[in-house]
Design an enzyme around this catalytic site. Structure first.
Site, PDB file in Angstrom:
ATOM      1  N   SER A  42      45.003  66.038   3.172  1.00  0.00           N
ATOM      2  CA  SER A  42      45.241  66.663   2.027  1.00  0.00           C
ATOM      3  C   SER A  42      44.491  67.962   1.989  1.00  0.00           C
ATOM      4  CB  SER A  42      44.809  66.164   0.636  1.00  0.00           C
ATOM      5  OG  SER A  42      43.669  66.119   0.583  1.00  0.00           O
ATOM      6  N   THR A  43      43.414  68.308   2.975  1.00  0.00           N
ATOM      7  CA  THR A  43      42.594  69.367   2.983  1.00  0.00           C
ATOM      8  C   THR A  43      41.859  69.807   1.748  1.00  0.00           C
ATOM      9  OG1 THR A  43      42.548  71.709   3.820  1.00  0.00           O
ATOM     10  CG2 THR A  43      44.108  71.437   1.959  1.00  0.00           C
ATOM     11  N   HIS A  44      41.870  68.918   0.595  1.00  0.00           N
ATOM     12  CA  HIS A  44      41.096  69.222  -0.627  1.00  0.00           C
ATOM     13  C   HIS A  44      39.615  68.334  -0.593  1.00  0.00           C
ATOM     14  CE1 HIS A  44      45.317  69.577  -2.248  1.00  0.00           C
ATOM     15  NE2 HIS A  44      44.798  70.674  -1.933  1.00  0.00           N
ATOM     16  N   THR A  45      38.676  69.045  -0.487  1.00  0.00           N
ATOM     17  CA  THR A  45      37.140  68.707  -0.366  1.00  0.00           C
ATOM     18  C   THR A  45      36.692  68.927  -1.508  1.00  0.00           C
ATOM     19  OG1 THR A  45      36.474  70.826   0.914  1.00  0.00           O
ATOM     20  CG2 THR A  45      37.428  68.864   2.163  1.00  0.00           C
TER      21      THR A  45
ATOM     22  N   GLN B 108      39.918  63.924  -0.768  1.00  0.00           N
ATOM     23  CA  GLN B 108      41.202  63.105  -1.515  1.00  0.00           C
ATOM     24  C   GLN B 108      41.926  62.225  -0.549  1.00  0.00           C
ATOM     25  OE1 GLN B 108      44.389  65.975  -2.462  1.00  0.00           O
ATOM     26  NE2 GLN B 108      43.896  65.891  -4.699  1.00  0.00           N
TER      27      GLN B 108
END
Lengths: 422, 592
Positions: free
Chosen positions: B517-520, B348
């Protein structure tokens, strides 16, 4: 002629067998319900153990005893008990071979169980429970105190073996409630104070002291009469029924051994029976007329302003306020209120101290599987801090209760198991 | 051959976070024998997240106690195929969870449903702007289900979490105060929206002045006592400021521990094994049927667990790696475009502006949840006209606080001293008087952004690490610069004493070090066509029908919103399909 007679007798036998079998099935099912009402599993099923196989350790002032195997195993259980043997044990506190049972088995209460319910219980334990061949554990009571013959004298002095007798002028619902509370429910085992012989001081509402609060194993079971401050005066019948069903209501949450009673016993009672119990308990006149706490926002206002000069206030803010709030109101159906909570206001503060030191998990029921848990604070607070915060909550927000001392905390802390290394 | 072979079960679940626990819960009542394998330790609200022990920023926020140990397994990272990928040894930009609850334990609780355009991005863009609008190297594709089809599962997951929010679109009717761009909901949120912070008030006022539509972020942070569909009770959030990187002590943040596990415990047909690190899915000689999995137990023994159904519910990166290691599906080749496993990886895009005010503006940052955020959606996805902006996608813009922790959340100006009395004075001057306006943006997939196995580096079990080839593409850099202008416009109206812009430029490269964001997402994407997807709409492998793959690895692209809503709704959708269709007739649920 002979042929016809033979056929008749054969059919007759089949009918009798079928009828007996059907009756037994219903009886076993009823017996299972009653075994839950009596919370037999609480003592006769050890943590992680097989149902009713015994082995639970129970502390007494003279040493630990262990519950026995009451599965239908013929070697180590009650498999060879006749109905009469069963009655003698459950109602009268005498084992089949004649020895006296320790009064940890609440036979003074179970004496009130009716014959029809006793038959159902017997059928359940003989046919509805799986036999487990588990040897019984000898008590840790040292000789000569381990000799059981003096228990016969105890039985003669303190146990009354009469079944429940209806009380004139009361409703059927009240009678049902009284029967359950005094008998199978054996509420007095914890909630009635004990006398010099460690006997319950009263067995029903006719005697002074019945259900006025008792202390056992570091926990104080509160007054269940209509006492306004420390009893059920402010609880409605609905509050009582909901509490027994789920372990909590808007007034508070169960703690100590009561969570097990709810998880293993009262959550399974029918609404009809729960309401009957509530009606009976609400009929008990107040044992203590100390006035209910008056609303006061002095404590909240002080905390809102950051005034933590009151002893225990800083400890409260740092450890308790996150869940119980600065206004002491807790969170509805999640964390109990401390303001005006009768469970905090008993003369005996054992439970308040125990909960602060040990924490506690809410009863886990089908309707409420979460088991909200208060963490333990023994690792973090010293005896004086515990005493201070106990006094703070017992006298904050309008609460009024007797002072708690560091020595009282020390005594209860001494009963804790050694802290695990973290 | 494994040292130990366990008795066969009906279902083995790999990973026990959100999707693993939901799968277990949804399937347990069917009577199937289920084993869940979790690589990490057991964790529960008590004792692991007890207050006040959990409020320990050094242990949880810095030393990452609830996260994976990078010395055992990690990923290697490179920007392009020309570079050598190197191992990611200090977690920063993304944080894989570890232990029971997985990422569902340490998240912030921001809970979104996708927009209809998020689900049909390719179709929507082509319809509005023509096929040429999509860059040639962009591999954007539609999700294989419609919003309407998935709506009941979004609704169910929100009820499982006791989600807080203000409905903006109820059965097609706009509702004041909610998100006007929201896709139609059949129900409002289970609990009322989170409180608006003072920062949110300032942002909201400025946004409205500019004609935008602010609303409170929907959150899995309960604002009222709630009993969920599994009969599990949730508490009321008390805004303690310890959401992200922490487990919730208050039973109010949605997590497997607070929402699912209490209801799962009574099922004797369910078993959870912890410290069980799955290293491969086993298949029969045809390679078209899974026979179970092999894992390493706490003692280091290799154990085989036979099962009729294998459900990969691990973290996105781990699911993709397991597929590659197990040779399920064809690995993606960026040169030819052939193969599907590893394709469409995305991370993200975010940006932010720090605002500093005088002493008469008090923000009290410590009183917050992970989702206390006032948001505008006016520049997200297809909520605005893209014909003249030259990029695909968009972002949310918000004013948010997730806490005021002393180590990581002490906002001070860029030019302030970093130590000593000057540093202390800067903290004193700014701690209570600064806020942020940030953005969370979508990232499209590209031919050159993908996952595969590293040729050099291995984990402690000797297996190849996953390799990540990823860098920012011009489309996203243009998008975030466009969003920066919009955010700055809002900030100017807010009129702080001083502000600092922290957005990427057109020349920026992906940096693994800072948390973004840590969203992969991606790597095992869902679709209608086995030539461009790994799984079908029910998350079932095209190649091995008794393998299901859950989570963000199935996303064709990374949307602007946080992924948890889609992750869990798709898991519930798949569980429903397994229970109602697959069990009666095991085999492919969709014909290619």
């Amino acid at each position: 002629m002979v042929k016809f007679s033979t056929l008749f007798f054969a059919l007759s036998g089949a009918l009798i067998s079928h009828a007996a079998s059907a009756a037994t099935d219903a009886s076993v099912k009823q017996g299972e319900y009653l075994a839950k009402a009596g919370d037999c599993a609480a003592c006769h099923t050890a943590a992680g153990g097989q149902p009713f196989a015994g082995g639970l350790k129970m502390s007494t002032p003279i040493g630990a005893i262990y519950s026995t195997n009451i599965t239908p195993d013929k070697t180590h259980g009650i498999g060879d008990y006749s109905y009469d043997d069963f009655v003698k044990a459950v109602r009268g506190g005498v084992a089949k071979e004649g020895s006296s049972l320790y009064p940890a088995m609440p036979y003074p209460s179970y004496a009130k169980i009716s014959d029809s319910d006793m038959h159902a219980l017997y059928d359940y334990f003989m046919q509805g429970v799986k036999p487990v061949s588990q040897e019984n554990h000898k008590s840790d009571i040292p000789w000569p105190l381990s000799m059981r013959w003096p228990l016969a004298f105890w039985r003669w002095t303190f146990a009354d073996d009469s079944t429940y007798a209806p009380v004139a002028g009361q409703s059927a619902q009240w009678q049902r409630g009284a029967y359950l509370v005094q008998g199978l429910g054996h509420c007095g085992s914890c909630h009635t104070p004990r006398g010099i012989g460690f006997q319950e001081k009263a067995m029903d509402q006719n005697s002074k002291g019945y259900l006025t609060g008792g202390t056992l194993e570091g926990w104080h079971a509160p007054d269940l009469t209509a006492s306004p401050a420390a009893g059920l005066g402010s609880w409605s019948e609905q509050d009582i029924a909901l509490f027994l069903k789920t372990g909590a209501n808007k007034q508070g949450a169960a703690f100590g051994s009561m969570t097990d009673v709810i998880a293993h016993s009262t959550q399974y009672l029918s609404d009809e029976d729960l309401n009957a119990i509530a009606v009976y308990l609400k009929s008990l006149p107040a044992a203590d007329n100390t006035a209910a706490p008056q609303a006061s926002d002095a404590t909240s206002q002080a905390l809102f302003k950051g005034d933590v000069s009151q002893p225990g206030a800083q400890v409260y803010v740092d450890n308790c306020a996150a869940c119980h709030r600065t206004d002491g109101k807790g969170y509805a159906s999640t964390f109990p209120a401390l303001a005006h909570n009768p469970a905090l206001l008993s003369e005996d503060p054992s439970s308040v101290i125990s909960v602060i030191l040990k924490g506690g998990q809410r009863a886990i029921t089908q309707q409420a599987p979460t088991g909200f848990t208060m963490p333990d604070f023994a690792w973090r607070l010293d005896d004086q801090q515990v005493a201070d915060v106990a006094n703070f909550i017992r006298n904050g927000w309008g609460n009024k209760a007797a002072p708690v001392t560091a020595d009282q905390v020390k005594k209860i802390r001494a009963t804790l198991p050694p802290a695990p290394q973290k | 051959m494994a040292a130990v072979k366990k008795a066969p079960v009906d279902v083995v679940i790999v990973g026990f976070g959100w999707t693993g626990s939901l799968m277990a819960m949804e399937l347990a009542s069917s009577g199937l024998n289920i084993v869940a394998l979790e690589r990490g330790e057991n964790r529960d609200t008590y004792p692991d997240f007890s207050y006040p022990r959990i409020a320990d920023e050094l242990t949880y926020g810095i030393r990452l106690k609830l996260f994976q140990n990078a010395s055992k397994e990690t990923v290697t990272v490179r920007h392009t195929t020309q570079e050598t990928a190197l191992p990611y040894r200090r977690f920063g930009s993304f944080l894989p969870g570890d232990g029971v609850g997985g990422a569902g334990t340490h998240w912030n609780g921001q809970l979104w449903r996708p927009l209809e355009a998020d689900l049909k991005m390719r179709s929507t863009v082509i319809e509005k702007y023509g096929a040429d609008f999509i860059p040639k190297d962009m591999t954007v594709q539609d999700y294989p289900f419609t919003y309407d089809e998935m709506e009941p599962y979004f609704d169910k997951f929100e009820k499982i979490c006791g989600a807080a929010g203000q409905v903006g679109n109820l059965n097609g009717e706009k509702v004041e105060g909610g998100n006007p761009f929201e896709s139609p909901r059949k129900n409002g949120y289970p609990t009322k929206p989170l409180e608006t912070l003072y920062a949110g008030e300032l942002f909201s006022k400025a946004a409205k002045q500019l004609g935008y539509h602010p609303f409170e972020c929907p959150a899995a942070n309960c604002t009222e006592a709630w009993t969920n569909p599994y009969n599990v009770q949730l508490g009321v959030c008390n805004y303690c400021g310890y959401c992200e990187r922490f487990g919730c002590f208050n039973y109010s943040k949605g997590s497997p521990q607070s929402c699912v596990i209490p209801a799962l415990k009574p099922f004797s047909n369910f078993e959870l094994r912890t410290q069980a690190h799955v290293i491969r899915v086993n298949t029969d000689s045809s390679g078209k049927k899974a026979t179970g999995v092999t894992y390493i137990d706490a003692q280091g023994n290799e154990v085989e667990q036979p099962a009729d159904l294998v459900i990969l519910s691990a973290f996105q990166l781990h699911n993709v790696r397991l597929l590659l290691l197990s040779k399920i599906g064809k690995p993606y080749d960026p040169q030819t475009g052939d193969g599907v496993v590893g394709r469409n990886y995305a991370y993200q895009m975010t940006g932010g502006i720090k605002l500093f005010y005088d002493n008469d503006n008090w923000f009290n940052p410590f009183a917050a949840t992970g989702a206390t955020s006032t948001v505008i959606d006016d520049f997200n996805a297809e909520n605005f006209d893209h014909s003249k902006v030259g990029f695909v996608g968009g972002a949310t813009i918000s004013a948010a606080f997730s806490g005021g922790r002393p180590i990581q959340q002490m906002g001070i100006p860029k030019d302030a001293p970093r130590w000593g009395s000057g540093w202390k004075q800067a903290i004193k001057d700014n701690y209570l008087h600064n806020m942020n306006v940030g953005s969370s943006g979508s990232v499209m997939p590209y031919k050159q952004c993908y996952l595969d196995l590293d040729p050099t580096y291995r984990d402690i079990y000797g297996q190849p690490l996953l390799r990540m080839t990823f860098d920012w593409q011009q489309n996203e850099l243009k998008m975030t610069n466009f969003i920066k202008d919009k955010a700055e416009e809002i900030v100017k109206v807010m009129n702080p004493k001083h502000y600092e812009v922290g957005f990427k430029t057109l020349n920026s490269h992906y940096d693994v070090r800072p948390y973004q964001s840590t969203h992969t997402t991606g790597g095992a994407v869902m679709g209608d066509d086995p030539r461009t997807s790994v799984v079908n709409k029910f998350l079932q492998s095209w190649d091995v029908p008794n393998v299901f793959v859950t989570g963000a690895c199935c996303f064709p692209q990374n949307l602007a919103y946080n992924p948890t809503g889609i992750v869990c709704a798709t898991a519930l959708f798949a569980a429903d399909a397994i229970r109602n269709r697959y069990l009666a007739n095991p085999g492919p649920l969709v014909q290619a």
